[in-house]
Structures are given as structure tokens and as C-alpha cells.
Write a protein that holds these residues in place. Structure first.
Motif, PDB file in Angstrom:
ATOM      1  N   GLU A 387     -10.434   4.020   3.407  1.00  0.00           N
ATOM      2  CA  GLU A 387      -9.869   5.284   2.916  1.00  0.00           C
ATOM      3  C   GLU A 387     -11.027   6.121   2.373  1.00  0.00           C
ATOM      4  OE1 GLU A 387      -5.842   5.911   0.664  1.00  0.00           O
ATOM      5  OE2 GLU A 387      -7.382   5.425  -0.805  1.00  0.00           O
ATOM      6  N   ILE A 388     -11.156   7.325   2.884  1.00  0.00           N
ATOM      7  CA  ILE A 388     -12.304   8.163   2.525  1.00  0.00           C
ATOM      8  C   ILE A 388     -11.942   9.242   1.503  1.00  0.00           C
ATOM      9  CG2 ILE A 388     -14.004   9.805   3.470  1.00  0.00           C
ATOM     10  CD1 ILE A 388     -13.984   7.964   5.968  1.00  0.00           C
ATOM     11  N   GLY A 389     -10.792   9.872   1.638  1.00  0.00           N
ATOM     12  CA  GLY A 389     -10.360  10.872   0.665  1.00  0.00           C
ATOM     13  C   GLY A 389     -10.332  10.241  -0.732  1.00  0.00           C
ATOM     14  N   VAL A 390     -10.787  10.993  -1.735  1.00  0.00           N
ATOM     15  CA  VAL A 390     -10.796  10.449  -3.103  1.00  0.00           C
ATOM     16  C   VAL A 390      -9.362  10.150  -3.563  1.00  0.00           C
ATOM     17  CG1 VAL A 390     -11.239  11.082  -5.523  1.00  0.00           C
ATOM     18  CG2 VAL A 390     -13.023  11.375  -3.809  1.00  0.00           C
ATOM     19  N   ALA A 391      -8.428  11.000  -3.183  1.00  0.00           N
ATOM     20  CA  ALA A 391      -7.035  10.772  -3.564  1.00  0.00           C
ATOM     21  C   ALA A 391      -6.476   9.599  -2.754  1.00  0.00           C
ATOM     22  CB  ALA A 391      -6.208  12.024  -3.295  1.00  0.00           C
ATOM     23  N   ALA A 392      -6.037   8.581  -3.462  1.00  0.00           N
ATOM     24  CA  ALA A 392      -5.499   7.401  -2.778  1.00  0.00           C
ATOM     25  C   ALA A 392      -4.133   7.734  -2.180  1.00  0.00           C
ATOM     26  CB  ALA A 392      -5.375   6.266  -3.776  1.00  0.00           C
ATOM     27  N   THR A 393      -3.959   7.455  -0.900  1.00  0.00           N
ATOM     28  CA  THR A 393      -2.662   7.691  -0.254  1.00  0.00           C
ATOM     29  C   THR A 393      -2.219   6.439   0.496  1.00  0.00           C
ATOM     30  OG1 THR A 393      -3.835   8.729   1.604  1.00  0.00           O
ATOM     31  CG2 THR A 393      -2.840  10.198  -0.041  1.00  0.00           C
ATOM     32  N   LYS A 394      -2.932   6.140   1.609  1.00  0.00           N
ATOM     33  CA  LYS A 394      -2.462   4.977   2.376  1.00  0.00           C
ATOM     34  C   LYS A 394      -2.702   3.676   1.620  1.00  0.00           C
ATOM     35  CE  LYS A 394      -6.558   4.535   5.347  1.00  0.00           C
ATOM     36  NZ  LYS A 394      -7.014   4.203   6.688  1.00  0.00           N
ATOM     37  N   THR A 395      -3.684   3.658   0.710  1.00  0.00           N
ATOM     38  CA  THR A 395      -3.878   2.416  -0.054  1.00  0.00           C
ATOM     39  C   THR A 395      -2.729   2.223  -1.050  1.00  0.00           C
ATOM     40  OG1 THR A 395      -5.355   3.593  -1.575  1.00  0.00           O
ATOM     41  CG2 THR A 395      -6.399   2.311   0.179  1.00  0.00           C
ATOM     42  N   PHE A 396      -2.195   3.336  -1.592  1.00  0.00           N
ATOM     43  CA  PHE A 396      -1.020   3.227  -2.472  1.00  0.00           C
ATOM     44  C   PHE A 396       0.150   2.641  -1.677  1.00  0.00           C
ATOM     45  CE2 PHE A 396       2.843   5.323  -4.357  1.00  0.00           C
ATOM     46  CZ  PHE A 396       2.813   4.699  -5.591  1.00  0.00           C
ATOM     47  N   MET A 397       0.337   3.156  -0.463  1.00  0.00           N
ATOM     48  CA  MET A 397       1.451   2.675   0.365  1.00  0.00           C
ATOM     49  C   MET A 397       1.309   1.176   0.644  1.00  0.00           C
ATOM     50  SD  MET A 397       4.222   3.657   1.726  1.00  0.00           S
ATOM     51  CE  MET A 397       4.189   5.435   1.821  1.00  0.00           C
ATOM     52  N   SER A 398       0.104   0.739   0.954  1.00  0.00           N
ATOM     53  CA  SER A 398      -0.087  -0.696   1.231  1.00  0.00           C
ATOM     54  C   SER A 398       0.067  -1.529  -0.036  1.00  0.00           C
ATOM     55  CB  SER A 398      -1.471  -0.946   1.837  1.00  0.00           C
ATOM     56  OG  SER A 398      -1.563  -0.314   3.077  1.00  0.00           O
ATOM     57  N   GLN A 399      -0.344  -0.962  -1.183  1.00  0.00           N
ATOM     58  CA  GLN A 399      -0.121  -1.692  -2.444  1.00  0.00           C
ATOM     59  C   GLN A 399       1.377  -1.914  -2.641  1.00  0.00           C
ATOM     60  OE1 GLN A 399      -2.069   0.966  -5.176  1.00  0.00           O
ATOM     61  NE2 GLN A 399      -4.023  -0.101  -5.058  1.00  0.00           N
ATOM     62  N   LEU A 400       2.159  -0.849  -2.374  1.00  0.00           N
ATOM     63  CA  LEU A 400       3.614  -0.999  -2.499  1.00  0.00           C
ATOM     64  C   LEU A 400       4.102  -2.069  -1.523  1.00  0.00           C
ATOM     65  CD1 LEU A 400       4.980   2.666  -2.877  1.00  0.00           C
ATOM     66  CD2 LEU A 400       4.084   1.131  -4.616  1.00  0.00           C
ATOM     67  N   GLY A 401       3.583  -2.022  -0.285  1.00  0.00           N
ATOM     68  CA  GLY A 401       3.988  -3.003   0.732  1.00  0.00           C
ATOM     69  C   GLY A 401       3.745  -4.426   0.238  1.00  0.00           C
ATOM     70  N   VAL A 402       2.574  -4.679  -0.317  1.00  0.00           N
ATOM     71  CA  VAL A 402       2.251  -6.032  -0.814  1.00  0.00           C
ATOM     72  C   VAL A 402       3.195  -6.397  -1.962  1.00  0.00           C
ATOM     73  CG1 VAL A 402       0.522  -7.419  -2.028  1.00  0.00           C
ATOM     74  CG2 VAL A 402      -0.184  -5.975  -0.108  1.00  0.00           C
ATOM     75  N   LEU A 403       3.439  -5.436  -2.871  1.00  0.00           N
ATOM     76  CA  LEU A 403       4.282  -5.748  -4.033  1.00  0.00           C
ATOM     77  C   LEU A 403       5.730  -6.052  -3.630  1.00  0.00           C
ATOM     78  CD1 LEU A 403       2.711  -3.155  -6.469  1.00  0.00           C
ATOM     79  CD2 LEU A 403       2.737  -5.638  -6.811  1.00  0.00           C
ATOM     80  N   TYR A 404       6.250  -5.321  -2.620  1.00  0.00           N
ATOM     81  CA  TYR A 404       7.599  -5.647  -2.124  1.00  0.00           C
ATOM     82  C   TYR A 404       7.627  -7.085  -1.612  1.00  0.00           C
ATOM     83  CZ  TYR A 404       9.761  -1.040  -2.524  1.00  0.00           C
ATOM     84  OH  TYR A 404      10.316   0.110  -3.015  1.00  0.00           O
TER      85      TYR A 404
END
Ligand code: AGP
Length: 600
Positions: A387-404
Motif C-alpha cells: 500500500e503506497i498511499g499514506v491513507a490506509a484503505t485496503k490494509t484496513f479492509m484486510s485487517q477487518l477480514g482477519v478480525l472477522y
């Protein structure tokens, strides 16, 4: 999420492979390698580290056909043995994606006499193709791919023959004069050709210097259309999107797909994690969990709290890492540190502090080999890709995926989830990537609303229960990239103070998907409407009631109530992105911020 290149032509292959690989390095990689046919046999060179380091070690290798790879580790640490290409006899393979059934294939191949030297899933594929090879490389690749479950983009070299194939991972063929190219990403080969043919899923290309032939998996020839790419290099690096952030928002279906790959069996109702050394039976003893994180990762952790409490009945404290260090209170018997970079100083310090109390620690991160993976007892990788953009986007989504997945795994271990509910949840989870794609196709409407409210100086995001962390994340995203003052609030808390700030000039984004607190949320919307605030609701597509109370509605596909936060996330990300764009902000590099915060 690695990089693939391939070359077959009249020029020396090595300089072209190395140059093309360097053009993929902007995404950040940890090891690299090439395989080249030197006019009598194939030579393989690979190592950990950057491509320039590999380049320095290369002898002069004559040869006009070869493949190359930059690796971003998912299976096995970043080291020389795990670097691609992987070889078996005369077969060399580079691979992007995840082979979900590689363990079973590995065991079968070992029984047939193959020896494995790496920890990767790709090595199984190299042996499998070798196993099927009977003087026809296309036949061998097709037979091997029939045995594989998962996603792949591959380039296979055997003597001077070059074959490529894909499923759920991009691959493009570049067409030149007496030379042809393979690449996972257009920027890699844009310097050499603008004529590209995009492989579709389950298609195979046989790449020779003067011709490229395409086949389906039944070896039936296919006609493909060539496209002329007009992007400059910078646009190509962003796949034509104006910003990395927008590109990464669009990569979320794929990121989530990879997060789930090989970990879910809907049929059996089971979840398996490669890096978690905590068996389902051991989960019974865990009665309190502490989650430690910063920023966006904290917001993911807060959703995790609701999930563990609802699905597994385990009490969870979520701690801001920079505060936890000084709290002197003992954490739960399991401490989970969430950090996409794995290098956030506050999170690392807090995790070390928490470990002094005994108990287990688990890291959720995107970066293999990062410091958090060494500090924690076990680790689950998010698999979002770089992820290159400073604002986390797809990493947030994957974090949610792992937590589910983790909350469901604990729910099963605690006996709180029936086998039927588990199967239904897993089926619904699998549908989320496609539902995100539907939201992305509706982005013009979101852009329109962002444009209307982009001149506001204050914006509120409100939600209740599972939607509250998404309200926080929406506000964080908006302030980070648009510099508008934004507040994320638990909607029921407005009347205890912040309601004083609500006027006709304070737009409110109300996350109002169906669920336990929907009726209460409608009451909260009425409270802000009574103060004349313009309200945009994020609501289910089947909700015909909500439009009576708000100024505008952005719809998300209807899903299991508990899963809707993943869908609302995409809406708040796009609202923030288009607001920042309307204000002409430097979206990928917001002022005063860095991608990885390594100071306390
Ligand atoms: C989010 O958009 C930010 N860039 C920031 O809040 C980030 O999430 C925070 O610094 C934590 O980073 P980490 O996940 O790498 O630990």
C-alpha cells in the motif's frame, strides 16, 4: 502481490529483465530473481534484497529468453531460498498469488519422490509442471493448473520455451518487433512496447519471439485483441487511477479475497490460520483480550472488540498504543497488536510492555519480516499487497477480514457459534469482495455528494455499535486527506455535548445499515435533522424507510448485519477521497504525515 516479467526475442534477455523488474520496485519488494536460457541450459540467479543487489552478483549470461520476479513475501520468509524462480528439473516458475491447496500438493509430490527446499507454495507448482511434462510445455502447464486451487499469474520457462497463464491475478503480454514480453504490471514493460494483450482468467499464452499463441484450459486456440496503452509511466504505476489511494480503494475486493484465500472452508464450516499457534481447543481458556493499535489500525481493533464480544463472548479492551504503555493495568491473557506496517513505534513499545505481564501475543500485519512479527508469539498476515498511499484503505479492509475470521474461529472454539451459523457466515463473507465491487461501480453518486459538501469546515460521521468504528475511520480518513475538521461519533453520544455544534452548516454522514440499533439510529438522525444539518445516510439497498428522514442516501448491498461495516467502509473512503480531490489536496502524501510512524 509480487512482480513478474518475461522476455523472448532477439535481444539479450538479462538487461531487459533487470530493467523491467526495477520498474516494479516502486511498490516495495524484498527479494528478486531471474532464470535465463543461455543457449544450452537455464541459469537461475536469485537473492534477498533489492534488484540492484541481485544485478551486482550477475555474471554475463548470454541468452534471449528468460523470466524474472520481485517477491513480496506471503508464504515463507523473504530469503534467498524462498525467492523466485523456483525450479524442478528443466522447469523454472515465477508466480504471483496464493495456491490454496499447496500443502496437499506438496505431500502428494513428496510421496512421488520430489524434494522441497523452500517454504513457498510456488515450489509445488514447479514440481507439478515437471511431473506432467512430456515434451509439451503448454500441455504440462494446463494439467498442473487443473490440480490447483487458488489464484495465480505465472511465467514458466523450459529450455527456450516460455508460457504464461493467469487466474485472479493480472498478467499482460507486450507485443514487440521480433520480441515479446510478459508482465504482471504495465509499467514494467512500457519502455519497450505500448501494444498490450491482457490475459483473462484461465487463459494460457505461449510466447515466442515472433508470435504469441493463446489457449483456453482445453488447449483450444483463442483470438485476443491488442490494446494500445497511452498512459505515461506515472499513470501506468497507478494503473491509470489519478492517485494510489483511489487505486488501492479499487484493489479491496482482491485484497480481501487474498486475506481469505486458503483460510476458509464454507463447506466444512472451518477456518484455519497458517501463523496462529493457538488451537481451537486452547481458545477456551481465553476470557479477556487486549487489542493494541494506532490510527486506522485502532479503528479496525475497535470493530474487532464488537466482533469478539458478539461472536465469541470474550471481553475485549481496545487500547490506543501510545496510552497503553503508561496505564499500568494488566492486559488480557491474549494481546493482539494490529499494525499494517509492523513498524509503528507506539504499537511495538506497547506490545513489549504488555508481554511483561506474561500471556500470549499475536500480531496482525501486512509486512512479512517486520519488527512486530519478531516481537509477537504468533502472527497472521493480512495479505493486502503493498500500500503506497499514506491513507490506509485496503490494509484496513484486510485487517477487518482477519478480525472477522479470528472472531469466528474463537466463537467456534468457545462453542458460541453453531456449525450452521458458521457455514452461513463464511458463505456471506466470501460474497463481500463482489459486493464491494458493486459499491465501486456506484462511485459517481458518492463523488457528487462529496462535491456538494467539500467546502464545509466541519463534518460529522455517526454510527452505533458495529458502525461506530467505521464512523471513526470515516472521520480520520477525511481529516487526514482533505484537512476538513471531522468528528467520528457514537450517534447516541451526540446529545451529551457535540449536538451543540450541529447546525445547517455541519453535514452529517450517518451510517444507518440495518441491525440491532437501526431504530435508535433513526432517532439520532432526527435529532441532527431537527438542528437543520444536511444528512447523508449510508443504508442497505432494501431499506425503503430511511429516505424519509435524510437528504441523500448512498446504498450498500444487503448482507448479514454483522458484515455491513466492510461495505460502509468503502463509502466513507470514497467520500473522503472525492472531497479531498474537490479541494485539490495532495491525496497520496498529506501534509505532516508518513506511511510508517517509527517514532514514539
Ligand atoms: C491511516 O490512514 C494512517 N495512515 C494512520 O492512522 C495509521 O493507520 C497509523 O499510523 C498506524 O499505522 P500501522 O497500521 O502501520 O501501525
Amino acid at each position: 502481490m509480487c512482480g513478474i516479467v518475461g522476455y523472448s526475442g532477439i535481444r539479450q534477455a538479462v538487461p531487459i529483465l533487470i530493467d523491467s523488474l526495477k520498474r516494479l520496485e516502486y511498490r516495495g519488494y524484498d527479494s528478486a530473481g531471474i532464470a535465463v536460457f543461455n543457449e544450452s541450459n537455464v541459469e537461475v540467479y536469485k537473492d534477498k534484497g533489492k534488484i540492484v543487489d541481485l544485478e551486482k552478483t550477475l555474471p554475463n549470461i548470454p541468452g534471449n529468453v528468460g523470466i524474472g520476479h520481485t517477491r513480496w513475501a506471503t508464504h515463507g520468509r523473504p530469503n534467498k531460498i524462498n525467492a523466485h524462480p523456483h525450479t524442478s528439473g528443466n522447469i523454472s516458475v515465477v508466480h504471483n498469488g496464493i495456491i490454496e491447496n499447496y500443502q496437499q500438493l506438496r505431500e502428494k509430490l513428496i510421496r512421488s519422490g520430489y524434494q522441497f527446499s523452500s517454504e513457498t507454495d510456488t515450489e509445488a507448482l514447479a514440481h507439478l509442471i515437471n511431473n506432467y511434462y512430456k515434451n509439451d510445455l503448454v500441455d504440462a502447464v494446463i494439467l498442473a493448473l487443473n490440480d490447483i486451487k487458488g489464484s495465480y499469474a505465472i511465467a514458466v520457462l523450459c529450455g527456450n520455451e516460455l508460457v504464461a497463464a493467469r487466474k485472479d491475478s493480472p498478467l499482460v503480454i507486450g507485443i514487440g518487433e521480433n520480441e515479446n514480453f510478459i508482465a504482471s504490471d504495465i509499467p514494467a514493460i512500457l519502455k519497450y512496447t505500448r501494444k498490450m494483450i491482457f490475459l483473462d482468467d484461465m487463459e494460457i499464452a505461449y510466447v515466442a519471439p515472433d508470435k504469441v499463441s493463446f489457449f483456453d484450459t482445453g488447449k483450444k486456440p483463442i483470438e485476443k485483441t491488442m490494446k494500445l496503452i497511452e498512459w505515461d509511466l506515472e499513470a501506468a504505476e497507478k494503473s491509470g487511477y489519478e492517485h494510489f489511494m483511489l487505486k488501492e480503494i479499487h484493489e479491496q475486493p482482491k485484497a480481501l479475497h487474498e486475506t481469505f484465500a486458503g483460510r476458509i472452508s464454507e463447506l466444512e464450516g472451518t477456518i484455519a490460520f497458517d501463523g496462529l499457534n493457538l488451537k481451537e481447543e486452547q481458545v477456551k481458556d481465553i476470557n479477556r483480550i487486549s487489542i493494541i493499535a494506532c490510527g486506522t489500525s485502532y479503528n479496525a481493533g475497535l470493530l474487532g472488540k464488537y466482533l469478539f464480544e458478539q461472536l465469541a463472548g470474550i471481553h475485549v479492551d481496545v487500547e490506543i498504543a501510545s496510552e497503553f504503555r503508561y496505564s499500568h493495568s494488566s492486559p488480557g491473557s491474549l494481546v493482539i497488536g494490529i499494525s499494517q506496517s509492523g513498524e509503528t513505534a507506539d504499537t511495538l513499545a506497547a506490545l513489549r510492555e504488555a508481554k511483561t505481564f506474561g500471556g500470549r501475543s499475536l500480531a496482525i500485519t501486512n509486512i512479512m519480516g517486520s519488527t512486530i512479527t519478531r516481537d509477537a508469539d504468533s502472527c497472521i498476515y493480512m495479505r493486502s499487497g503493498p500500500e503506497i498511499g499514506v491513507a490506509a484503505t485496503k490494509t484496513f479492509m484486510s485487517q477487518l477480514g482477519v478480525l472477522y475470521l479470528l472472531a469466528l474461529y474463537f466463537g467456534k472454539g468457545k462453542g458460541k457459534i453453531s456449525s450452521d451459523r458458521m457455514k452461513r457466515m463464511l458463505v456471506s463473507l466470501r460474497k463481500v469482495p463482489a459486493q464491494i465491487t458493486r459499491i465501486l461501480s456506484n462511485k459517481e453518486l458518492i463523488k457528487k455528494y462529496a462535491g456538494i459538501y467539500s467546502s464545509s469546515s466541519d463534518i460529522f460521521f455517526i454510527g452505533r455499535t458495529l458502525n461506530y468504528p467505521i464512523a471513526l475511520e470515516g472521520a480520520l480518513k477525511l481529516k487526514e486527506i482533505s484537512y476538513i475538521h471531522a468528528e467520528g461519533y457514537a450517534a447516541g453520544e451526540l446529545k451529551h455535548g457535540p449536538l451543540a455544534l450541529i447546525t445547517k452548516n455541519t453535514p452529517v454522514i450517518a451510517i444507518a445499515t440495518k441491525g440491532l440499533t437501526y431504530d435508535k439510529m433513526v432517532n439520532n438522525i432526527k435529532e441532527v435533522k431537527a438542528r437543520e444539518a444536511p444528512v447523508i445516510a449510508i443504508a442497505d439497498e432494501k431499506d425503503s424507510e430511511i429516505e424519509k428522514y435524510v437528504d441523500a442516501v448512498i446504498r450498500v448491498p444487503a448482507t448479514d448485519d454483522i458484515l455491513s461495516p466492510m461495505l460502509s467502509t468503502v463509502v466513507v473512503q470514497l467520500l473522503s477521497y472525492y472531497t479531498a480531490k474537490a479541494r485539490n489536496c495532495p491525496i497520496d502524501q498529506p501534509r505532516n504525515l508518513a506511511k510508517s510512524v517509527t517514532v514514539e
